[in-house]
Design a protein around this motif. Structure first.
Motif, PDB file in Angstrom:
ATOM      1  N   PRO A  94       2.369  -4.325   5.966  1.00 27.04           N
ATOM      2  CA  PRO A  94       3.615  -3.814   6.552  1.00 27.04           C
ATOM      3  C   PRO A  94       3.523  -2.314   6.775  1.00 27.04           C
ATOM      4  O   PRO A  94       2.648  -1.643   6.209  1.00 27.04           O
ATOM      5  N   VAL A 128       6.437  -5.254  -1.709  1.00 32.31           N
ATOM      6  CA  VAL A 128       7.397  -6.000  -0.896  1.00 32.31           C
ATOM      7  C   VAL A 128       8.833  -5.673  -1.302  1.00 32.31           C
ATOM      8  O   VAL A 128       9.768  -5.963  -0.554  1.00 32.31           O
ATOM      9  N   PRO A 163      14.110  -5.166  -0.010  1.00 35.89           N
ATOM     10  CA  PRO A 163      12.847  -5.494   0.653  1.00 35.89           C
ATOM     11  C   PRO A 163      12.278  -4.290   1.399  1.00 35.89           C
ATOM     12  O   PRO A 163      13.023  -3.494   1.976  1.00 35.89           O
ATOM     13  N   ASP A 204      10.402  -2.259   4.397  1.00 30.18           N
ATOM     14  CA  ASP A 204      10.568  -2.365   5.845  1.00 30.18           C
ATOM     15  C   ASP A 204       9.398  -3.116   6.466  1.00 30.18           C
ATOM     16  O   ASP A 204       8.251  -3.005   6.017  1.00 30.18           O
ATOM     17  N   LEU A 218       8.509  -6.306   6.730  1.00 25.59           N
ATOM     18  CA  LEU A 218       7.840  -7.453   6.108  1.00 25.59           C
ATOM     19  C   LEU A 218       7.842  -8.648   7.054  1.00 25.59           C
ATOM     20  O   LEU A 218       8.832  -8.932   7.722  1.00 25.59           O
ATOM     21  N   ASN A 221       8.279 -12.218   8.521  1.00 27.17           N
ATOM     22  CA  ASN A 221       9.245 -13.276   8.246  1.00 27.17           C
ATOM     23  C   ASN A 221       8.931 -14.526   9.049  1.00 27.17           C
ATOM     24  O   ASN A 221       9.839 -15.280   9.421  1.00 27.17           O
ATOM     25  N   ARG A 270       8.881 -11.707   3.548  1.00 27.04           N
ATOM     26  CA  ARG A 270      10.243 -11.190   3.369  1.00 27.04           C
ATOM     27  C   ARG A 270      11.037 -12.069   2.401  1.00 27.04           C
ATOM     28  O   ARG A 270      11.802 -11.573   1.572  1.00 27.04           O
ATOM     29  N   GLU A 271      10.866 -13.382   2.510  1.00 29.24           N
ATOM     30  CA  GLU A 271      11.532 -14.284   1.573  1.00 29.24           C
ATOM     31  C   GLU A 271      11.027 -14.073   0.140  1.00 29.24           C
ATOM     32  O   GLU A 271      11.787 -14.196  -0.821  1.00 29.24           O
ATOM     33  N   ARG A 303      12.944 -11.265  -1.399  1.00 29.49           N
ATOM     34  CA  ARG A 303      14.279 -11.705  -1.809  1.00 29.49           C
ATOM     35  C   ARG A 303      14.190 -12.511  -3.110  1.00 29.49           C
ATOM     36  O   ARG A 303      15.024 -12.347  -4.015  1.00 29.49           O
TER      37      ARG A 303
END
Length: 422
Positions: free
Chosen positions: A154, A306, A312, A314, A316, A318, A355-356, A359
């Motif tokens: 990223p 991550v 999160p 920036d 990442l 998805n 990205r998940e 989270r």
């Protein structure tokens, strides 16, 4: 006593059943769903300062099933170290690495050199991408960003990004850059590599006995921006034995490097500098890995951040969904989370995007988190009741993949518990 989850025909039925297992009622699953759809089993005590839980998270496409170690680094009996084969250019299963060190638990570590089909004559080294420190010893430095294996970095991330645990019992996300020099009567030149499978263009790299016997040809292949580019022919290799030049060749070689010897490999300008050296000439080398944060490191493993300050990072990805392994940090470095997803087939299970993953790690309690190698490498190991390492997740290929390194957890106190199998 080991238990087995019943098979259910729909994702919804599986989510409710997991809520019953974790909270005792289907209503417990509903409450958990309001908090990101995450449910967990009750923690199992593995050893002093170390607990194990399983969790599931409901997504529209399926169930994410994972395994989590929670490590209390403020407990003086607890420690974390990098597990690795005897040499840098080698791989081994996580369970074998954990058994060798009697670790309470472990997950796979950094991404690594896994394929060299585009470089005829270059061996697959199995060496990790990023810096590696184990038991306070610097094993290797990072390859150039463009030479890494794994998902695209990223924005703002680099191969020098690491998870570290210091002798102060604090975990941190940091960066480790190589600072080194080659000095002789011919001049003083920067050292640009240490036991790494790829050198930057124009650079000189040092290879020690910790590298192993694998060919060093891969070090001069690819470019700083293209891993698949060809191998350089403008190269040189110099063997330094007890501080003096003992051998000079045009191409990188192979074979065990004896203690007391260092092999210097150069490409382009680095090769031209090495060719100015003469047999018997005295050469002095110095190198160290330098971080941005203070403190003496016990261990470091490569990956990329991550999660930062609970949010999160920036940029990442998805899109790409796969099994993931991650390390998270909470309580200002006093708590370490080690997580790996489960790749078992036929249970409506799914992986995560990067990205998940960020989270998920936030839901698990992390403020900072790092993505480690995933896919077929994702492996989660705990110590069984008889002291043997047992793989708790299901690797996607059905068996463990040998990896470059792993993050191992140790405790000076016993108290192994028996773990339910999900």
């Amino acid at each position: 006593m080991k238990q087995r989850l019943r098979k259910f025909r729909t994702v919804a039925a599986l989510a409710v059943a997991w809520g019953v297992l974790a909270g005792g009622t289907a209503a417990g699953a509903t409450r958990a769903s309001a908090d990101g759809g995450l449910t967990r089993t009750a923690p199992t005590h593995l050893a002093r300062g170390v607990t194990y839980t399983q969790f599931r998270m409901l997504l529209p496409r399926g169930i994410v099933h994972g395994h989590l170690l929670t490590v209390d680094l403020s407990d003086p009996s607890v420690s974390v170290d990098l597990l690795h084969p005897a040499v840098v250019a080698a791989r081994a299963p996580v369970s074998e690495l954990a058994d060798d060190r009697d670790a309470v638990g472990a997950v796979n570590g950094d991404f690594f050199d896994i394929s060299e089909a585009q470089h005829p004559g270059a061996e697959v080294t199995g060496s990790s991408v990023g810096p590696a420190v184990a038991s306070g010893r610097e094993l290797k430095a990072a390859v150039p960003d463009g030479q890494r294996f794994g998902p695209t970095l990223p924005p703002g991330a680099t191969t020098e990004d690491v998870l570290t645990v210091g002798y102060d019992h604090r975990a941190r996300l940091d960066r480790l850059a190589l600072r080194g020099t080659v000095r002789s009567h011919e001049g003083s030149w920067p050292l640009r590599g240490l036991n790494q499978y790829a050198l930057p263009q124009g650079g000189i790299g040092a290879y020690t006995a910790r590298w192993g016997a694998v060919s060093r040809v891969r070090a001069v292949c690819g470019t700083d921006t293209d891993r698949g580019a060809g191998c350089d022919t403008d190269t040189a290799e110099v063997t330094i034995r007890h501080g003096r030049v003992a051998r000079i060749t045009a191409r990188p070689g192979a074979g065990v490097i004896q203690p007391g010897s260092v092999v210097l490999v150069g490409r382009e300008q680095g090769a031209r500098r090495l060719r100015t050296l003469h047999l018997g000439e005295r050469v002095h080398l110095s190198h160290r890995l330098v971080g941005r944060l203070p403190g003496r490191l016990r261990c470091a493993v490569g990956g990329f951040p991550v999660l930062r300050h609970g949010r999160p990072a920036d940029g990442l990805d998805n899109v790409a969904v796969t099994m993931r392994t991650s390390a998270g940090i909470a309580d200002r470095g006093r708590t370490l989370y080690l997580m790996a997803l489960d790749g078992e087939k036929g249970k409506h299970q799914t992986g995560l995007t990067v990205r998940e993953l960020a989270r998920l790690m936030a839901l698990l309690g992390a403020r900072e988190a790092m993505d480690l190698d995933g896919g077929g490498s994702s492996t989660f190991v705990t110590q069984g009741p008889y002291g043997e390492a047992e793989v708790r997740n299901h690797p996607t290929s059905g068996r463990e993949r040998p990896v470059a390194n792993a993050v191992g957890v140790f405790s000076g106190a016993g108290g192994l518990g028996e773990i339910s199998e999900g």
